[in-house]
Design a protein around this motif. Structure first.
Motif, mmCIF file in Angstrom:
data_model
loop_
_atom_site.group_PDB
_atom_site.id
_atom_site.type_symbol
_atom_site.label_atom_id
_atom_site.label_comp_id
_atom_site.label_asym_id
_atom_site.label_seq_id
_atom_site.Cartn_x
_atom_site.Cartn_y
_atom_site.Cartn_z
ATOM 1 N N GLY A 1 -25.303 11.572 -2.056
ATOM 2 C CA GLY A 1 -26.698 11.175 -1.998
ATOM 3 C C GLY A 1 -27.663 12.275 -1.605
ATOM 4 N N ASP A 2 -27.292 13.546 -1.809
ATOM 5 C CA ASP A 2 -28.169 14.639 -1.383
ATOM 6 C C ASP A 2 -29.462 14.700 -2.194
ATOM 7 O OD1 ASP A 2 -26.382 15.350 0.565
ATOM 8 O OD2 ASP A 2 -25.459 16.979 -0.586
ATOM 9 N N THR A 3 -29.387 14.408 -3.475
ATOM 10 C CA THR A 3 -30.602 14.414 -4.294
ATOM 11 C C THR A 3 -31.569 13.331 -3.835
ATOM 12 O OG1 THR A 3 -29.522 15.382 -6.220
ATOM 13 C CG2 THR A 3 -31.487 14.094 -6.634
ATOM 14 N N THR A 4 -31.025 12.173 -3.485
ATOM 15 C CA THR A 4 -31.860 11.099 -2.947
ATOM 16 C C THR A 4 -32.563 11.548 -1.672
ATOM 17 O OG1 THR A 4 -30.404 9.412 -3.881
ATOM 18 C CG2 THR A 4 -31.814 8.742 -2.043
ATOM 19 N N LEU A 5 -31.815 12.187 -0.790
ATOM 20 C CA LEU A 5 -32.390 12.673 0.466
ATOM 21 C C LEU A 5 -33.461 13.724 0.190
ATOM 22 C CD1 LEU A 5 -32.058 12.317 3.538
ATOM 23 C CD2 LEU A 5 -30.449 14.234 3.496
ATOM 24 N N GLY A 6 -33.219 14.602 -0.798
ATOM 25 C CA GLY A 6 -34.175 15.652 -1.123
ATOM 26 C C GLY A 6 -35.473 15.120 -1.715
ATOM 27 N N LEU A 7 -35.386 14.035 -2.473
ATOM 28 C CA LEU A 7 -36.571 13.495 -3.141
ATOM 29 C C LEU A 7 -37.312 12.447 -2.310
ATOM 30 C CD1 LEU A 7 -35.359 13.146 -6.837
ATOM 31 C CD2 LEU A 7 -37.060 14.739 -5.957
ATOM 32 N N LEU A 8 -36.589 11.719 -1.476
ATOM 33 C CA LEU A 8 -37.209 10.660 -0.690
ATOM 34 C C LEU A 8 -37.409 11.045 0.772
ATOM 35 C CD1 LEU A 8 -35.358 7.477 -2.041
ATOM 36 C CD2 LEU A 8 -37.536 8.451 -2.805
ATOM 37 N N GLY A 9 -36.662 12.053 1.242
ATOM 38 C CA GLY A 9 -36.754 12.452 2.641
ATOM 39 C C GLY A 9 -35.887 11.628 3.560
ATOM 40 N N GLU A 10 -35.214 10.626 3.006
ATOM 41 C CA GLU A 10 -34.340 9.763 3.797
ATOM 42 C C GLU A 10 -33.412 9.026 2.831
ATOM 43 O OE1 GLU A 10 -36.978 7.103 5.749
ATOM 44 O OE2 GLU A 10 -37.625 6.103 3.914
ATOM 45 N N PRO A 11 -32.287 8.515 3.328
ATOM 46 C CA PRO A 11 -31.397 7.740 2.453
ATOM 47 C C PRO A 11 -32.089 6.474 1.964
ATOM 48 C CG PRO A 11 -30.278 8.400 4.483
ATOM 49 C CD PRO A 11 -31.736 8.703 4.673
ATOM 50 N N ALA A 12 -31.743 6.051 0.773
ATOM 51 C CA ALA A 12 -32.337 4.832 0.215
ATOM 52 C C ALA A 12 -31.716 3.598 0.858
ATOM 53 C CB ALA A 12 -32.132 4.800 -1.290
ATOM 54 N N THR A 13 -32.520 2.579 1.040
ATOM 55 C CA THR A 13 -32.030 1.318 1.615
ATOM 56 C C THR A 13 -32.236 0.159 0.656
ATOM 57 O OG1 THR A 13 -34.172 0.983 2.705
ATOM 58 C CG2 THR A 13 -32.455 2.088 3.984
ATOM 59 N N THR A 14 -32.582 0.478 -0.578
ATOM 60 C CA THR A 14 -32.862 -0.554 -1.573
ATOM 61 C C THR A 14 -31.759 -0.556 -2.630
ATOM 62 O OG1 THR A 14 -34.186 1.055 -2.802
ATOM 63 C CG2 THR A 14 -35.340 -0.350 -1.224
ATOM 64 N N THR A 15 -32.021 -1.224 -3.733
ATOM 65 C CA THR A 15 -31.093 -1.222 -4.865
ATOM 66 C C THR A 15 -30.836 0.213 -5.310
ATOM 67 O OG1 THR A 15 -32.016 -3.338 -5.582
ATOM 68 C CG2 THR A 15 -30.719 -2.125 -7.190
ATOM 69 N N ASP A 16 -29.569 0.555 -5.557
ATOM 70 C CA ASP A 16 -29.253 1.929 -5.924
ATOM 71 C C ASP A 16 -28.376 1.954 -7.169
ATOM 72 O OD1 ASP A 16 -26.709 1.264 -5.060
ATOM 73 O OD2 ASP A 16 -26.790 2.480 -3.237
ATOM 74 N N ILE A 17 -27.866 3.148 -7.475
ATOM 75 C CA ILE A 17 -27.110 3.334 -8.715
ATOM 76 C C ILE A 17 -25.830 2.506 -8.736
ATOM 77 C CG2 ILE A 17 -25.870 5.380 -7.896
ATOM 78 C CD1 ILE A 17 -27.218 4.698 -11.476
ATOM 79 N N ALA A 18 -25.244 2.244 -7.562
ATOM 80 C CA ALA A 18 -24.040 1.417 -7.521
ATOM 81 C C ALA A 18 -24.341 0.008 -8.025
ATOM 82 C CB ALA A 18 -23.481 1.367 -6.101
ATOM 83 N N ASP A 19 -25.504 -0.526 -7.660
ATOM 84 C CA ASP A 19 -25.906 -1.851 -8.150
ATOM 85 C C ASP A 19 -26.140 -1.834 -9.655
ATOM 86 O OD1 ASP A 19 -26.135 -3.212 -5.523
ATOM 87 O OD2 ASP A 19 -27.726 -1.749 -5.199
ATOM 88 N N VAL A 20 -26.761 -0.766 -10.134
ATOM 89 C CA VAL A 20 -27.040 -0.641 -11.566
ATOM 90 C C VAL A 20 -25.746 -0.612 -12.371
ATOM 91 C CG1 VAL A 20 -27.953 0.909 -13.342
ATOM 92 C CG2 VAL A 20 -29.278 0.472 -11.264
ATOM 93 N N LEU A 21 -24.766 0.165 -11.898
ATOM 94 C CA LEU A 21 -23.510 0.286 -12.634
ATOM 95 C C LEU A 21 -22.669 -0.981 -12.535
ATOM 96 C CD1 LEU A 21 -22.553 3.961 -11.711
ATOM 97 C CD2 LEU A 21 -23.573 3.121 -13.838
ATOM 98 N N SER A 22 -22.810 -1.711 -11.430
ATOM 99 C CA SER A 22 -22.063 -2.955 -11.267
ATOM 100 C C SER A 22 -22.670 -4.080 -12.100
ATOM 101 C CB SER A 22 -22.042 -3.371 -9.794
ATOM 102 O OG SER A 22 -21.371 -2.403 -9.017
ATOM 103 N N SER A 23 -24.001 -4.016 -12.293
ATOM 104 C CA SER A 23 -24.702 -5.065 -13.046
ATOM 105 C C SER A 23 -25.821 -4.432 -13.869
ATOM 106 C CB SER A 23 -25.285 -6.110 -12.076
ATOM 107 O OG SER A 23 -26.000 -7.099 -12.770
ATOM 108 N N PRO A 24 -25.481 -3.814 -15.002
ATOM 109 C CA PRO A 24 -26.476 -3.063 -15.786
ATOM 110 C C PRO A 24 -27.418 -3.953 -16.587
ATOM 111 C CG PRO A 24 -24.342 -2.977 -16.878
ATOM 112 C CD PRO A 24 -24.131 -3.730 -15.591
ATOM 113 N N ARG A 25 -28.183 -4.781 -15.864
ATOM 114 C CA ARG A 25 -29.162 -5.660 -16.498
ATOM 115 C C ARG A 25 -30.560 -5.080 -16.313
ATOM 116 N NH1 ARG A 25 -27.889 -11.225 -13.591
ATOM 117 N NH2 ARG A 25 -28.084 -9.781 -11.834
ATOM 118 N N THR A 26 -31.482 -5.513 -17.148
ATOM 119 C CA THR A 26 -32.843 -4.974 -17.103
ATOM 120 C C THR A 26 -33.464 -5.116 -15.727
ATOM 121 O OG1 THR A 26 -33.165 -5.445 -19.450
ATOM 122 C CG2 THR A 26 -35.141 -5.126 -18.119
#
Length: 267
Positions: free
Chosen positions: A42-67
Motif C-alpha cells: 500500500g505504499d502508493t496509497t500512502l504516497g497519494l493520500l498521506g495515510e492508509p485508506a479506510t474505505t473500499t479498496d482494490i481487494a473489494d473490487v477484485l472480490s466483487s467487480p461490479r460497477t
C-alpha cells in the motif's frame, strides 16, 4: 482509456517511486489519471493520500467487480486539489494478498479488466502499481493493460528479473489472456552515475535488451524520497534535485503516452 502496468520481479527497485513520478507528471501535464494500487504494502496509497485508506479498496473490487463497487472504491487524491486535471486512486492494502495466488486461472486473471470495463468514470491514463512478483495480482494487472513498464535497478540480478518480467507479457498475450498488452520496456531506476558497478550494469542491460532500455535513466536523488515522504507531487517539490527529476518523469511520461501509436510486436 490507456492502461499501463508498472511491475518488477523483485522488491526494492523503486517501482512505487516510478508510479508516483509518472502520476505527478500526468497531473502537471493535465492528463486525467487513475492510479490503482495492487501492491499489498500500500505504499502508493500512502504516497497519494498521506495515510492508509479506510474505505473500499482494490481487494473489494477484485472480490466483487461490479460497477457500484468500482465506483465506490475510487477516491480523488489531495494532489489534484486546485489542478486543472484530476488524479484519482483505487487504494490498496494488505487485504489484496487474499486474492493473490501463484497459479491463477483465466477467470481470476480477467477480474481487474472486467472491473475496469464496468467503471462509469473516464480517464486518459490508468497506472497500475503491481506487487514485486509475477503472481496473480501482477497477471491481473497485465491482462488489463495496454503496456507494461518493467522497473529495474542496475544490479547483479537485474538481467534475470527484467528478462522474466518482459517474457511474461509476451506469454500472456500469446495465450490471449492480455489481448492488448505490449511490453514497453525497462525503466532503469536508482542509477548512480559515479558508480563503476552501475555503469557496468547499465551497459550490460543496454547490450542485452537494446532499445527496450528506455530513456531517461532515473538517477538516485534524495528529492524523490523527500517528496514522497511529504506526500506531495514531485512537481511541487522545491528541493535542489526537483527540476532534474521532474524533467526525467515528464520525458518518461511522454514515452508512455507516445507508445499509444506503437505497432503491435510479434511475440
Amino acid at each position: 482509456m490507456f492502461t499501463v502496468s508498472v511491475c518488477s520481479l523483485k522488491g526494492g527497485v523503486g517501482k512505487t517511486s516510478v508510479t508516483l513520478g509518472l502520476a505527478s507528471a500526468a497531473l502537471h501535464q493535465g492528463v486525467n489519471t487513475l492510479v490503482i494500487d495492487l501492491d499489498p504494502q500500500g505504499d502508493t496509497t500512502l504516497g497519494l493520500l498521506g495515510e492508509p485508506a479506510t474505505t473500499t479498496d482494490i481487494a473489494d473490487v477484485l472480490s466483487s467487480p461490479r460497477t457500484e463497487t468500482v465506483d465506490r472504491a475510487i477516491i480523488p487524491t489531495p494532489w489534484s486539489q486546485g489542478a486543472a486535471s484530476h488524479l484519482d486512486i483505487i487504494p490498496g492494502g494488505h487485504r489484496s494478498v487474499l486474492v493473490d495466488t501463484p497459479a491463477p486461472g483465466p477467470k481470476d486473471i480477467r477480474r481487474l479488466r472486467e472491473a475496469l470495463d464496468k467503471r462509469t468514470h473516464q480517464w486518459d491514463l490508468v497506472i497500475i502499481d503491481c506487487p514485486p512478483s509475477l503472481n496473480g495480482l501482477t497477471q491481473m494487472a497485465l491482462a488489463a493493460s495496454d503496456r507494461s513498464l518493467v522497473v529495474a535497478e542496475p544490479g547483479f540480478f537485474a538481467v534475470t528479473a527484467a528478462d522474466r518480467a518482459l517474457k511474461l507479457a509476451y506469454e500472456m498475450r500469446e495465450e490471449k489472456l492480455a489481448p492488448t498488452l505490449q511490453p514497453l520496456g525497462l525503466v532503469v531506476n536508482r542509477y548512480r552515475p559515479r558508480s563503476v558497478e552501475h555503469q557496468y550494469r547499465l551497459a550490460e542491460l543496454r547490450e542485452l535488451f537494446g532499445d527496450k532500455v528506455l530513456e531517461p535513466v532515473i538517477e538516485e536523488r534524495v528529492g524523490l524520497q523527500q517528496a514522497q515522504g511529504g506526500a506531495v507531487p514531485l512537481h511541487r517539490y522545491e528541493g535542489a534535485s526537483g527540476k532534474r527529476l521532474t524533467e526525467d518523469f515528464d520525458a518518461l511520461l511522454k514515452v508512455v503516452l507516445d507508445s499509444r501509436e506503437m505497432v503491435p510486436e510479434q511475440s
